[in-house]
Scaffold this motif. Structure first.
Motif: not given
Length: 208
Positions: A76, A78-79
């Motif tokens: 993942r 993330s921003t």
């Protein structure tokens, strides 16, 4: 299997790669420690990237990338710029040597000169290979900054067939100006890279 890579038998090709920060556009300091012509090996439907390493300069001090791991599929991003997920070690194919012995400096030894990285499925689609690297010289200058997450950003449109010992693999592949790479996708679905220079001096607090 990605439709971009339908090959199942032995196949070798070239593609250009840049090491970028987790924003996927800004070149990392680690970009100066890799050769930007990447070898893609395909055998029995398995894809592996062969990346060659070289020395780098951090705040005027010379060093090497030492440890490299890759994030498996399902990672993942993330921003906020972090990467999380399952990490596995890359395969070390060779080490930097001098005079027939592995290079040793004040930060250690056993610095990889060539590694093999399994190409995860998402990278075959979007051109981003998520990695975690450790640079001893950075950690020595600024403790706890030596380990960083980065992406190896591939120009999937640059792939072409090449022999195992093609002289193309000795070429660096990186040039020109700027410190970012474009993130637009070409018609093939691969990320299109812009041009960027080798990284020069940087603050010891700058992330890889």
């Amino acid at each position: 299997r990605s439709t971009l890579f339908p090959y199942t038998t032995l196949f070798r090709s070239l593609e250009l790669g840049r090491m970028v920060k987790t924003d996927k556009s800004t070149l990392s300091m680690g970009d100066s420690a890799i050769n930007h012509t990447v070898k893609l090996r395909v055998k029995h439907g398995k894809y592996n990237l062969v990346l060659r390493m070289k020395g780098m300069s951090v705040s005027g001090q010379q060093g090497f990338l030492k440890h490299m791991r890759y994030y498996t599929d399902g990672y993942r991003g993330s921003t906020g710029g972090s990467i999380s997920g399952n990490l596995k070690n890359v395969k070390i194919l060779s080490y930097h040597q001098q005079g027939g012995k592995r290079v040793r400096d004040s930060y250690g030894t056993d610095y990889p000169s060539e590694v093999s990285i399994p190409m995860i499925k998402t990278a075959a689609d979007d051109g981003y290979v998520p990695l975690q690297v450790f640079v001893p010289v950075m950690d020595a200058i600024a403790p706890d900054t030596g380990t960083q997450s980065v992406y190896l950003k591939l120009d999937l449109k640059s792939i072409r067939k090449a022999g195992e010992n093609s002289p193309e693999f000795s070429k660096d592949g990186g040039s020109s100006s700027g410190n970012t790479v474009n993130s637009s996708k070409g018609s093939s679905g691969g990320a299109t890279l812009g041009t960027a220079p080798k990284i020069g001096r940087a603050s010891c607090r700058e992330r890889v």
